[in-house]
Design a protein around this motif. Sequence first.
Motif, mmCIF file in Angstrom:
data_model
loop_
_atom_site.group_PDB
_atom_site.id
_atom_site.type_symbol
_atom_site.label_atom_id
_atom_site.label_comp_id
_atom_site.label_asym_id
_atom_site.label_seq_id
_atom_site.Cartn_x
_atom_site.Cartn_y
_atom_site.Cartn_z
ATOM 1 N N PHE A 66 36.569 41.789 14.662
ATOM 2 C CA PHE A 66 37.165 43.084 14.328
ATOM 3 C C PHE A 66 37.488 43.934 15.565
ATOM 4 O O PHE A 66 38.145 44.958 15.456
ATOM 5 N N ILE A 67 37.011 43.510 16.726
ATOM 6 C CA ILE A 67 37.327 44.264 17.942
ATOM 7 C C ILE A 67 38.717 43.868 18.424
ATOM 8 O O ILE A 67 38.984 42.701 18.704
ATOM 9 N N LYS A 68 39.596 44.864 18.512
ATOM 10 C CA LYS A 68 40.986 44.622 18.879
ATOM 11 C C LYS A 68 41.294 44.982 20.335
ATOM 12 O O LYS A 68 42.338 44.594 20.852
ATOM 13 N N ARG A 69 40.389 45.726 20.974
ATOM 14 C CA ARG A 69 40.661 46.074 22.379
ATOM 15 C C ARG A 69 40.488 44.847 23.268
ATOM 16 O O ARG A 69 39.876 43.849 22.871
ATOM 17 N N ALA A 70 41.017 44.925 24.475
ATOM 18 C CA ALA A 70 40.986 43.792 25.400
ATOM 19 C C ALA A 70 39.558 43.360 25.715
ATOM 20 O O ALA A 70 38.644 44.186 25.773
ATOM 21 N N LYS A 71 39.383 42.052 25.900
ATOM 22 C CA LYS A 71 38.084 41.501 26.266
ATOM 23 C C LYS A 71 37.983 41.436 27.786
ATOM 24 O O LYS A 71 38.983 41.213 28.477
ATOM 25 N N GLY A 72 36.754 41.621 28.296
ATOM 26 C CA GLY A 72 36.590 41.552 29.741
ATOM 27 C C GLY A 72 35.149 41.805 30.170
ATOM 28 O O GLY A 72 34.243 41.908 29.340
ATOM 29 N N PHE A 73 34.977 41.916 31.474
ATOM 30 C CA PHE A 73 33.646 42.059 32.059
ATOM 31 C C PHE A 73 33.596 43.247 33.026
ATOM 32 O O PHE A 73 34.520 43.469 33.805
ATOM 33 N N LEU A 74 32.525 43.988 32.954
ATOM 34 C CA LEU A 74 32.258 45.075 33.885
ATOM 35 C C LEU A 74 32.015 44.493 35.277
ATOM 36 O O LEU A 74 31.291 43.517 35.425
ATOM 37 N N THR A 75 32.615 45.106 36.299
ATOM 38 C CA THR A 75 32.381 44.652 37.671
ATOM 39 C C THR A 75 31.283 45.486 38.310
ATOM 40 O O THR A 75 31.064 46.643 37.933
ATOM 41 N N PHE A 76 30.605 44.909 39.276
ATOM 42 C CA PHE A 76 29.532 45.637 39.945
ATOM 43 C C PHE A 76 30.064 46.874 40.654
ATOM 44 O O PHE A 76 29.417 47.933 40.640
ATOM 45 N N SER A 77 31.224 46.780 41.272
ATOM 46 C CA SER A 77 31.773 47.936 41.995
ATOM 47 C C SER A 77 32.035 49.111 41.058
ATOM 48 O O SER A 77 31.759 50.266 41.406
ATOM 49 N N ASN A 78 32.548 48.827 39.872
ATOM 50 C CA ASN A 78 32.775 49.905 38.898
ATOM 51 C C ASN A 78 31.454 50.446 38.365
ATOM 52 O O ASN A 78 31.304 51.655 38.156
ATOM 53 N N PHE A 79 30.511 49.549 38.128
ATOM 54 C CA PHE A 79 29.174 49.962 37.690
ATOM 55 C C PHE A 79 28.539 50.886 38.734
ATOM 56 O O PHE A 79 27.992 51.937 38.400
ATOM 57 N N LYS A 80 28.624 50.505 39.988
ATOM 58 C CA LYS A 80 28.040 51.282 41.078
ATOM 59 C C LYS A 80 28.649 52.678 41.151
ATOM 60 O O LYS A 80 27.947 53.671 41.393
ATOM 61 N N LYS A 81 29.952 52.770 40.913
ATOM 62 C CA LYS A 81 30.629 54.076 40.945
ATOM 63 C C LYS A 81 30.020 55.025 39.920
ATOM 64 O O LYS A 81 29.755 56.198 40.203
ATOM 65 N N VAL A 82 29.769 54.513 38.720
ATOM 66 C CA VAL A 82 29.203 55.339 37.649
ATOM 67 C C VAL A 82 27.748 55.710 37.941
ATOM 68 O O VAL A 82 27.344 56.861 37.793
ATOM 69 N N ILE A 83 26.960 54.742 38.379
ATOM 70 C CA ILE A 83 25.548 54.991 38.677
ATOM 71 C C ILE A 83 25.398 55.982 39.825
ATOM 72 O O ILE A 83 24.557 56.893 39.772
ATOM 73 N N ASP A 84 26.198 55.827 40.863
ATOM 74 C CA ASP A 84 26.115 56.742 42.007
ATOM 75 C C ASP A 84 26.387 58.186 41.584
ATOM 76 O O ASP A 84 25.769 59.126 42.089
ATOM 77 N N GLU A 85 27.306 58.352 40.646
ATOM 78 C CA GLU A 85 27.644 59.700 40.196
ATOM 79 C C GLU A 85 26.586 60.286 39.271
ATOM 80 O O GLU A 85 26.288 61.486 39.324
#
Length: 342
Positions: A66-85
């Motif tokens: 039922f999930i229609k949005r794109a499938k994919g994986f979180l990258t460490f660099s993007n994760f780090k950006k959120v955690i740092d903030e």
Amino acid sequence: MKLKRKIKYFIKYILIHPRRLVNLLKIKISKRLKKIKISGFPPTLMIEPTNTCNLKCPLCPTGAGFIKRAKGFLTFSNFKKVIDELSPYIYHLRLWNWGEPLLNKEIFQMISYAKEKNIFVNLSTNSHFLDKDTSSLIIKSRLDELIVSLDGASEETYQQYRKGGNFKKVIESIQFLVNEKKRLKCANPYIKLQFIIMKSNEHEIQKIKSLSKSLGVDEIVFKTVGIMDYFSKEDIKKYLPKNKKYSRYSVNSNKVISKKEIKNECDFLWDEIVVNWDGSVVPCCFDMNNLFVFGNAFKEKIRDIWNNNKYLAFRKKILTNKKSLALCKDCPGTNKETFVEI
């Protein structure tokens, strides 16, 4: 969470961090006063490592397709950006959403980085990738809590819901992790079995309690099954338990109705921010198809998203006319109603 753990949790992750403590007080006050513009930042972060999964569980939007949005994986660099903030403010990180987190190859790097920021981290898994090497990496990453979904105490019952799963493999993976913790004399991760009560497995409640004890896990929790609007009448009849005390719903003419009165309130919009693998910020985990996107945490500052016009308008709607939102009209706005004491 048991009382002793709650006290340790509060001291370690909140009390000794003045900015987090002050921020939490701001959030509590904002929620109590029903302010749509919040003084403070979200103390809890749910971030999605992936929205792909190896199983085909029929009531899961991912497994059922039922999930229609794109499938994919979180990258460490993007994760780090959120955690740092957010690390000065958040004390709890939930590393899952609509997928199997252990499919993400960078998951242990993410856990370790969050632990460096002294954040409580828990992860929910179906345990099919919890082999010897993975167990070692989990322990080394210093993960605080591992939630293992085990919706059956026998192969036959387990297979009725966890389509494509392997009961024996899950049991062996739990046994190995428990033994490895003992061998290394490690308290973490705290291993919590989660059992979703359905018609297919409600007869095994005592059996799963005995199994959890024999496995040596730290805790077992029982969760009520959730039925979403797009499921058929047959699904409702097939999955809701016969014993009404194990259900969060009542059924009238095949219409599923929450037992709890739906009020114009919500914990999630004040206490927690949900970021999907692609950075999209949504109201809560129930918005699996990005019906309401408030911004992108990888492209914008979260401090700008948290109180932007889209977030403010959504909070206002929740406080004034929650039932007008299809996503929210049958939701009590809290996780507290989803678990039962047995």
